[in-house]
Design a protein around this motif. Structure first.
Motif, mmCIF file in Angstrom:
data_model
loop_
_atom_site.group_PDB
_atom_site.id
_atom_site.type_symbol
_atom_site.label_atom_id
_atom_site.label_comp_id
_atom_site.label_asym_id
_atom_site.label_seq_id
_atom_site.Cartn_x
_atom_site.Cartn_y
_atom_site.Cartn_z
ATOM 1 N N ARG B 202 32.507 38.706 39.372
ATOM 2 C CA ARG B 202 33.184 39.891 38.861
ATOM 3 C C ARG B 202 32.222 40.725 38.017
ATOM 4 N NH1 ARG B 202 35.506 40.454 34.212
ATOM 5 N NH2 ARG B 202 35.592 38.228 33.809
ATOM 6 N N ARG B 203 31.368 40.016 37.261
ATOM 7 C CA ARG B 203 30.422 40.744 36.424
ATOM 8 C C ARG B 203 29.416 41.493 37.289
ATOM 9 N NH1 ARG B 203 30.649 36.007 33.561
ATOM 10 N NH2 ARG B 203 28.638 35.300 34.309
ATOM 11 N N VAL B 204 29.007 40.858 38.383
ATOM 12 C CA VAL B 204 28.060 41.513 39.269
ATOM 13 C C VAL B 204 28.684 42.787 39.841
ATOM 14 C CG1 VAL B 204 26.819 41.315 41.443
ATOM 15 C CG2 VAL B 204 26.857 39.390 39.856
ATOM 16 N N LEU B 205 29.939 42.697 40.252
ATOM 17 C CA LEU B 205 30.605 43.856 40.817
ATOM 18 C C LEU B 205 31.007 44.861 39.740
ATOM 19 C CD1 LEU B 205 32.925 42.068 43.391
ATOM 20 C CD2 LEU B 205 31.025 43.581 43.930
ATOM 21 N N GLY B 206 31.113 44.394 38.520
ATOM 22 C CA GLY B 206 31.517 45.270 37.441
ATOM 23 C C GLY B 206 33.005 45.576 37.445
ATOM 24 N N TRP B 207 33.780 44.734 38.057
ATOM 25 C CA TRP B 207 35.226 44.970 38.128
ATOM 26 C C TRP B 207 35.916 44.403 36.899
ATOM 27 C CZ3 TRP B 207 36.713 43.413 43.850
ATOM 28 C CH2 TRP B 207 36.047 44.289 44.720
ATOM 29 N N LYS B 208 36.854 45.155 36.383
ATOM 30 C CA LYS B 208 37.672 44.644 35.283
ATOM 31 C C LYS B 208 38.747 43.721 35.843
ATOM 32 C CE LYS B 208 39.321 47.437 32.166
ATOM 33 N NZ LYS B 208 39.976 48.658 31.637
ATOM 34 N N PRO B 209 39.145 42.737 35.065
ATOM 35 C CA PRO B 209 40.242 41.861 35.523
ATOM 36 C C PRO B 209 41.535 42.665 35.708
ATOM 37 C CG PRO B 209 39.169 40.989 33.557
ATOM 38 C CD PRO B 209 38.631 42.352 33.748
ATOM 39 N N TRP B 210 42.348 42.198 36.640
ATOM 40 C CA TRP B 210 43.595 42.916 36.909
ATOM 41 C C TRP B 210 44.560 42.866 35.731
ATOM 42 C CZ3 TRP B 210 46.061 43.222 42.409
ATOM 43 C CH2 TRP B 210 45.160 43.867 43.276
ATOM 44 N N ASP B 211 44.486 41.833 34.911
ATOM 45 C CA ASP B 211 45.388 41.801 33.766
ATOM 46 C C ASP B 211 44.921 42.759 32.674
ATOM 47 O OD1 ASP B 211 43.189 40.055 33.393
ATOM 48 O OD2 ASP B 211 44.229 39.066 31.747
ATOM 49 N N GLN B 212 43.754 43.363 32.886
ATOM 50 C CA GLN B 212 43.287 44.438 31.989
ATOM 51 C C GLN B 212 43.218 45.750 32.777
ATOM 52 O OE1 GLN B 212 39.577 43.147 30.103
ATOM 53 N NE2 GLN B 212 40.400 41.082 29.906
ATOM 54 N N ASP B 213 44.168 45.912 33.682
ATOM 55 C CA ASP B 213 44.302 47.120 34.501
ATOM 56 C C ASP B 213 43.140 47.332 35.475
ATOM 57 O OD1 ASP B 213 46.698 47.581 33.345
ATOM 58 O OD2 ASP B 213 46.007 49.159 31.990
ATOM 59 N N GLY B 214 42.471 46.251 35.847
ATOM 60 C CA GLY B 214 41.372 46.365 36.796
ATOM 61 C C GLY B 214 41.814 46.878 38.160
ATOM 62 N N TRP B 215 43.092 46.748 38.475
ATOM 63 C CA TRP B 215 43.605 47.220 39.766
ATOM 64 C C TRP B 215 43.531 48.735 39.898
ATOM 65 C CZ3 TRP B 215 47.450 50.527 38.649
ATOM 66 C CH2 TRP B 215 48.118 50.359 37.425
ATOM 67 N N LYS B 216 43.316 49.452 38.785
ATOM 68 C CA LYS B 216 43.271 50.913 38.838
ATOM 69 C C LYS B 216 41.979 51.437 39.466
ATOM 70 C CE LYS B 216 46.135 51.907 34.777
ATOM 71 N NZ LYS B 216 46.097 52.347 33.363
ATOM 72 N N ALA B 217 40.996 50.560 39.609
ATOM 73 C CA ALA B 217 39.657 51.008 39.996
ATOM 74 C C ALA B 217 39.622 51.554 41.432
ATOM 75 C CB ALA B 217 38.681 49.853 39.857
#
Lengths: 199, 296
Positions: B202-217
């Protein structure tokens, strides 16, 4: 000089859906390591009968295909870290379909006398000899397995899949197969290998 | 339409059958992989196999693999993307290994990894009939696969050639022209906001976790190198439209029916919210990674 090596048996599954289909060994990959670096060799069955035409097309350049997978596996490895385990298991993880790795041998070793340190022609000869032994062992295992009556009884019809006898004949063509080492690699050489570029 | 012998696992949630290790173990790996799994069979499905995973016990919240595989396979079924059907299975006597697993049906007689397929279709000396046999369906299948991956934020279809395969059943005519294969997409463990902490993916991709609204990306979705250039744009568009119009009631049904042992209630709510909202976000994610041109 001590040569350490491990082999991976590449097999072909005639029906991935089937719980009883039996895979046939079609190639042997050997990864060896000595003080000079890591070397790779491949031997593949020259003639594969009973394949559907699309499978035959895929198998046409089996050796080249395996080489490509090995190069990919090496390029994915840690810089300078060409250990046999990484190469073999990365290779295994990339082949998990009709063509798959059915066995990875334990490490073996032999001590060889070389007239010159890391003499490439001599190493090639040794690798060829080791390859032949590995192939012979795979054939012997296959022949032994084909004698098991309960397994043989589960073989499907010859029209759709190979019978154990056909499998044995297929494998017996291995000794005629040309095998050769890839260039004897040092850790630095691995950085030259990269994924195939797009056309 | 399901191929003959393939059970309707879209309608089924958990398998109650007595599964056992398959004699044919082609496709397993000799040492446990990242998730671990075995090829299984049972009397009720005849001479067929399914891949069971994971064997490794899940590591904390937001990592439920089996449930993710089931949810995505059900969604893929409904939008027409090629993901093998999945059913949950509570593994008896699992010992130190995972109890709450899933089974993914092995679909085709012949299966070739994307790494093998791409080599063949990019090779200028490739037989014309072989090229045509693969390309007859690949652009359409790839388009549906990309749309699905963008919807569920699949993280594991980039440099992982074994997670896609081209499969076919032998043609009775024994001619290449009679073969109709399909490109399938596998392994959705690292989708829907999975936290792949072990390797820091996840860090490599730079994606935020979904429980921290990462789904908005509207991030670029990892997709197999070279595959995006073959997409059938019309089919990509129609699949995105299906996603945008996907009924919320069906999403509720697909996600909330997962038993709590397989995925916590809070994780299900997180995923449900993400899927509902990402129906309108998937298109942006796809757009950001399409090459200029492409087959239409």
């Amino acid at each position: 000089m001590k040569l350490r090596y491990r082999c991976a048996v590449v097999s072909y599954c005639p029906d991935m859906r089937s719980a009883t289909a039996r895979s046939l060994p079609v190639a042997i990959l050997l990864v060896g390591r000595a003080s000079g670096g890591t070397g790779v060799a491949v031997a593949a069955a020259r003639h594969l009968r009973g394949l559907d035409p699309l499978s035959a097309a895929f198998m046409k350049n089996l050796v080249e295909m395996i080489k490509g997978h090995v190069n990919d596996a090496i390029s994915r490895g840690e810089p300078g870290g060409l250990d046999m385990d990484t190469v073999l298991h990365s290779f295994e993880e990339s082949l998990r379909n009709s063509l798959h790795v059915s066995e990875i041998s334990e490490e073996e070793s032999r001590t060889v006398e070389l007239s010159q340190p890391s003499s490439s022609p001599e190493l090639e000869q040794i690798v060829r000899a080791v390859m032949r032994e590995a192939v012979d062992a795979a054939i012997a295992a296959l022949m032994e397995a084909s004698k098991e009556p309960d397994r043989a009884a589960r073989q499907p019809t010859p029209n759709t899949r190979e019978t154990s006898e056909q499998a044995a004949r297929m494998a017996l063509e291995f000794p005629d197969t040309t095998s050769w080492p890839l260039p004897w690699l040092t850790a630095n050489d691995s950085q030259r290998l990269s994924r195939p570029s797009a056309p | 339409m399901r191929p003959m012998g393939v059970p309707n696992w879209r309608a089924e949630l958990k398998s109650a059958l007595s599964w056992r290790r398959s004699d044919n173990r082609a496709g397993e790996i000799t040492r446990s992989g990242e998730a671990g799994g075995y090829m299984m069979t049972c009397d009720e499905i005849g001479d067929r196999r399914a891949y069971m995973k994971p064997t490794k016990v899940e590591r904390g919240p937001f990592t439920a693999r089996a449930a993710r595989e089931k949810i995505v396979a059900d969604l893929a079924h409904d939008i027409g993307a090629n993901v093998p059907p999945v059913v949950l299975w509570e593994r008896p006597n699992a010992g130190e290994e995972e109890t709450f697993c899933c089974l993914s049906m092995v679909m085709c007689e012949h299966q070739r990894a994307w790494s093998e397929v791409k080599t063949l279709i990019m090779d200028p000396s490739c037989d014309r009939q072989v090229h045509e046999a693969i390309m007859a369906t690949l652009p359409r299948d790839a388009a549906a696969g990309l749309a699905l991956d963008a919807w569920v934020m699949q993280a594991d279809h980039d440099n992982h050639d074994a997670n896609m395969f081209f499969g076919w059943d032998a043609s009775p005519s024994d001619e290449i022209a009679g073969i109709r294969g399909h490109l399938f997409f596998l392994d959705y463990s690292f989708s829907l906001g999975h936290r792949w902490c072990e390797k820091g993916h996840r860090r490599v991709l730079g994606w935020k976790p979904w429980d921290q609204d990462g789904w908005k990306a509207t991030v670029k979705i990892p997709f197999p190198p070279y595959l995006d250039r073959y997409l059938l744009r019309d089919h990509l568009e129609s699949t995105l439209q299906k996603i945008e119009a996907f009924p919320e009631e069906t999403l509720n049904e697909v996600v909330l029916r997962i038993p709590d042992e397989y995925m916590s209630a809070s994780e299900k709510q997180m995923i449900l919210r993400g899927l509902v909202e990402r129906r309108q976000i998937a298109r942006e994610g796809v757009k950001s990674q399409l090459p200029q041109g492409g087959r239409t």
